[in-house]
Scaffold this motif. Sequence first.
Motif: not given
Lengths: 223, 99
Positions: B55-59
């Motif tokens: 999720m953090a990578v996507a953000g």
Amino acid sequence: MLATWPCPGPYGILEELAVAFDRGRSARLLIAPPLFEEMNRTRRFLVETQRQLDAFGVDSMLPDLPGCNESLQAFSAQSLGSWRDAMAAAARHFRATHILAVRGGALVFPTTLPGWVLEPIKGASILRQLLRARVLSAREAGLAEDSAALLELGRNHGLELAGYRLSAALVAGLDAAVPEDEGQVVIRQSALGGSALWLRSEPGEDPAQSANLARMIAQDEGG
Amino acid sequence: MANQIEKARRVTQPSNTDAELRSVLSDVLSLSADRAAALAADSGLFGALPELDSMAVAGLLTEIEDRFAIMIDDEEVDGDMLGTYGDLLAFVRGKRGEA
């Protein structure tokens, strides 16, 4: 500080919660929260902003979107339409005079209220990020998934993304939705100082940003 | 080896891309200014920082796309691109035609 309000649901009216600083004053701000993970990441920031607004003499209410936070409604039953109905009902119940829509909240707030929109975001951008998280985590598990194919599937049958079960209506709605601000003042992150709290992978807070936001709203509201 | 030196040289050179990328990482991962400034070409990112989940990578990628006006295909995202700060900087510079 916690208040309830009647929210339309699929089988009638249900109670939902709101964080409310309500002393019956004339300036009454409804806050339409961001969507998905950004809602959690900004919660402390928004409640601190409410505290500061309270000190400036402004009442404020931060309602849960149905299916989110403390809500007992099913997330999988929600759509942008149900969230718009809910925010309109909250505005009526709390007799809101102004609106602050934050990020994805700009897709679902009652557009007839004057107020502010903080860094509004397109629905397609929210969806793209959720799809990407799913594709990346599938890849870590050794599975090959494709964003475009997932989107098509989701638009027709709904889809689980980042732990949320999105209805087909929510997927299709997000794919098409753009911020609905009509004459509300757009506030950019740079005006708050500091970095955007909804970006942070770990929820944080920043009282200085909350104070800046509250001051801007309180000053404008008086004028 | 030449590749390593090349990467290190790029990172130490002041440029807007470098500074802006540090700023994005600092915003997404809540790094202090000091920690963000101390990122070296071989500083590990994906797999090395526990807060950098999918999720953090996507953000992070979405924010990079916004700030650098580039598009990143899901197929381009892998350990080669996100393994170290130098990898990520080289990728963004490549996308911007600076490589």
